[in-house]
Design a protein around this motif. Structure first.
Motif, PDB file in Angstrom:
ATOM      1  N   VAL A  45       1.977   3.780   6.597  1.00 48.99           N
ATOM      2  CA  VAL A  45       2.433   2.841   5.567  1.00 48.99           C
ATOM      3  C   VAL A  45       1.554   2.961   4.329  1.00 48.99           C
ATOM      4  O   VAL A  45       0.519   3.623   4.351  1.00 48.99           O
ATOM      5  CB  VAL A  45       2.398   1.380   6.085  1.00 48.99           C
ATOM      6  N   LYS A  46       1.992   2.309   3.261  1.00 53.64           N
ATOM      7  CA  LYS A  46       1.216   2.186   2.029  1.00 53.64           C
ATOM      8  C   LYS A  46       1.151   0.712   1.661  1.00 53.64           C
ATOM      9  O   LYS A  46       1.860  -0.114   2.229  1.00 53.64           O
ATOM     10  CB  LYS A  46       1.888   2.976   0.899  1.00 53.64           C
ATOM     11  N   VAL A  47       0.306   0.386   0.702  1.00 55.71           N
ATOM     12  CA  VAL A  47       0.202  -0.999   0.244  1.00 55.71           C
ATOM     13  C   VAL A  47       1.559  -1.432  -0.322  1.00 55.71           C
ATOM     14  O   VAL A  47       2.232  -0.654  -0.993  1.00 55.71           O
ATOM     15  CB  VAL A  47      -0.910  -1.131  -0.821  1.00 55.71           C
ATOM     16  N   ASP A  48       1.957  -2.653  -0.049  1.00 60.39           N
ATOM     17  CA  ASP A  48       3.217  -3.275  -0.489  1.00 60.39           C
ATOM     18  C   ASP A  48       4.440  -2.732   0.244  1.00 60.39           C
ATOM     19  O   ASP A  48       5.562  -3.022  -0.171  1.00 60.39           O
ATOM     20  CB  ASP A  48       3.424  -3.157  -2.003  1.00 60.39           C
ATOM     21  N   ASP A  49       4.274  -1.974   1.310  1.00 61.92           N
ATOM     22  CA  ASP A  49       5.422  -1.554   2.112  1.00 61.92           C
ATOM     23  C   ASP A  49       5.956  -2.757   2.887  1.00 61.92           C
ATOM     24  O   ASP A  49       5.208  -3.663   3.262  1.00 61.92           O
ATOM     25  CB  ASP A  49       5.034  -0.454   3.103  1.00 61.92           C
TER      26      ASP A  49
END
Length: 172
Positions: free
Chosen positions: A48-52
């Motif tokens: 994942v990434k930030v804000d996913d």
């Protein structure tokens, strides 16, 4: 005064305050907090990434905040932040517990809804607009609409288009 019999003299209040133990500062429990990491390298094992957007096993969707001490933290509806189960150390473990990253279409839909909300706030409540609202995008190469639009605006100063006809008179 109604409460004169309850009030204590100033000197008694000072002695009582000095005898009472000091209260601990709120939010500080003696230890140093680990910083929340938002680096892609730290989030890579979870996929994942930030804000996913993460679909949770109980139904609500949460947003990825970061990683602290190797545990993924999510932001739930109502701005509540909480970690994933401590045994979820990678994407496969997350999916075992029922936490799945939403598709790219859901992320695009969220960004469109956010942009539309900002445009609404800008138009009706003088709020800040989206970052892309002030951008002047270039016309695509090879389009024929640009000369037609310039000709139409030059020909019709009163709002009539280039090919507008006058209304016909009615016969009696």
């Amino acid at each position: 005064d109604r409460f004169a019999h309850i009030r204590r003299p100033h000197s008694v209040r000072l002695r009582l305050a000095a005898a009472m133990p000091k209260k601990a500062a709120k939010g500080k429990k003696g230890g140093k907090k680990d910083a929340m990491s938002t680096d892609e390298a730290d989030l890579y094992p979870f996929g994942v990434k930030v804000d996913d957007i993460i679909q949770t096993p109980l139904g609500p969707q949460a947003t990825v905040v970061g990683v602290a001490k190797g545990i993924l933290w999510l932001q739930w509806p109502g701005n509540v932040q909480a970690p994933l189960p401590s045994k979820a150390k990678c994407r496969e473990d997350m999916e075992t517990y029922g936490y799945v990253r939403r598709s790219e279409a859901a992320h695009i839909e969220r960004s469109i809804e956010t942009r539309q909300g900002l445009l609404f706030e800008q138009r009706f409540y003088c709020g800040p607009g989206p970052k892309t609202a002030a951008m002047r995008l270039p016309w695509p190469q090879g389009t024929t609409e640009l000369p037609l639009l310039e000709a139409a605006s030059a020909a019709g100063d009163a709002g009539a288009g280039a090919g507008a006809k006058k209304p016909a008179k009615k016969k009696k």
